[in-house]
Write an enzyme that holds these catalytic residues in place. Sequence first.
Site, PDB file in Angstrom:
ATOM      1  N   PRO A 171       0.815  -1.181   0.000  1.00 59.14           N
ATOM      2  CA  PRO A 171       0.000   0.000   0.000  1.00 59.14           C
ATOM      3  C   PRO A 171       0.855   1.238   0.000  1.00 59.14           C
ATOM      4  CG  PRO A 171      -0.365  -1.384   1.936  1.00 59.14           C
ATOM      5  CD  PRO A 171       0.903  -1.756   1.327  1.00 59.14           C
ATOM      6  N   GLU A 172       0.727   1.986  -1.049  1.00 53.53           N
ATOM      7  CA  GLU A 172       1.309   3.308  -1.100  1.00 53.53           C
ATOM      8  C   GLU A 172       0.185   4.292  -0.780  1.00 53.53           C
ATOM      9  OE1 GLU A 172       3.724   3.971  -4.613  1.00 53.53           O
ATOM     10  OE2 GLU A 172       3.924   1.827  -4.956  1.00 53.53           O
TER      11      GLU A 172
ATOM     12  N   HIS B 103      -3.974 -15.578   7.861  1.00 53.85           N
ATOM     13  CA  HIS B 103      -3.185 -14.371   8.122  1.00 53.85           C
ATOM     14  C   HIS B 103      -4.039 -13.218   8.632  1.00 53.85           C
ATOM     15  CE1 HIS B 103       0.067 -16.565   6.321  1.00 53.85           C
ATOM     16  NE2 HIS B 103      -0.616 -16.717   5.218  1.00 53.85           N
TER      17      HIS B 103
ATOM     18  N   ARG C 218       2.748 -11.234   5.153  1.00 54.46           N
ATOM     19  CA  ARG C 218       4.192 -11.091   5.419  1.00 54.46           C
ATOM     20  C   ARG C 218       4.495 -10.448   6.765  1.00 54.46           C
ATOM     21  NH1 ARG C 218       6.562  -8.709  -0.053  1.00 54.46           N
ATOM     22  NH2 ARG C 218       8.508  -8.938   1.065  1.00 54.46           N
TER      23      ARG C 218
ATOM     24  N   ARG D  78      20.552  16.427  -2.360  1.00 52.87           N
ATOM     25  CA  ARG D  78      20.787  14.986  -2.423  1.00 52.87           C
ATOM     26  C   ARG D  78      21.457  14.575  -3.719  1.00 52.87           C
ATOM     27  NH1 ARG D  78      17.621  12.540   1.460  1.00 52.87           N
ATOM     28  NH2 ARG D  78      18.943  10.766   1.005  1.00 52.87           N
TER      29      ARG D  78
END
Length: 278
Positions: free
Chosen positions: A2-3, A95, A114, A158
């Site tokens: 999920p973004e 899960h 996961r 950066r």
Amino acid sequence: MPELPEVETICQALKPLLEGQSFLKIQANRPDLRYPLPVNMETVLSHKLISLISRRAKYLLLDFSHGLTLIWHLGMSGRVIIENLNALSLNSGPHDHVVFITSNNYKITFRDPRRFGFLLLYPTNQLKSLHPFKTLGPEPLGDIPLGVSVLHAALKRRTISIKNALLDQRIIAGLGNIYASEALWQARLSPRRGANTLRLKETKILLIEIQNVLRRAISAGGSTLRDYAQPNGDTGYFQYSFNVYKREHLLCNHCHFTPITRIVQSGRATYYCDKCQQ
DNA sequence: CAGTAGACTTGCCGCC
DNA sequence: GCCAGGCAAGTCTACT
């Protein structure tokens, strides 16, 4: 998984359902996910009014009226399932780690194969001083949207590639591996460019395309690769609109001539058109 | 501080 | 048909 668009989709689904309600029961089926589950979570949270549900970066935030916030991160494979308790057949799986029963008769399931996801409990008024919130960058779609000059200044400092810079949540919050590649394709910028080489005009185009791709993905209910689904069980639909992600060897949708290239940057796949993106 | 590699974890795809 | 090994939406830690 999920973004930002996926978490936003979940947030918008939970908000009308849970605000003003409470949890009657919280069932944890294991002691931990990525981190140990909050101590005495059921005792501390059940029958407490849920006052506000919001999203910051890829985090869901559930504010309770007694001053605590449940911080909910979905990791890579986390998923939220909303079911009406009156439904004939309720889903459950191996899960399903945490199940919330709400005062208005819904079952909210946190499923995460996961287990990179987590739940944390923290005082609402101290959230801003908690890592990672204290270093999180601006929201690309916030009420006070990220300005071009701010983004450009952050990128100037950066030397990493622009693709990796977009994944750095301290520079811009909410982008992940899918939407970073997609936004760079839309902006016709090579993911290999050093972040500090972008001109102001290029940064401006990139920011607009980041916002566009995120907005379109939210409208589509996010992208389903494998685990993600909208809380009602539907898949997301934005994966059908990918222009580069997972499209290695397929022709670029812009020049219709160049096969999409897959490279690895800092251990993560990046997809782009070597001809269109400079 | 900046940048990168590895770690965590489960399951799918598909090589041989 | 079986199954090695790579790969996956994220982010933290340890190292240079």
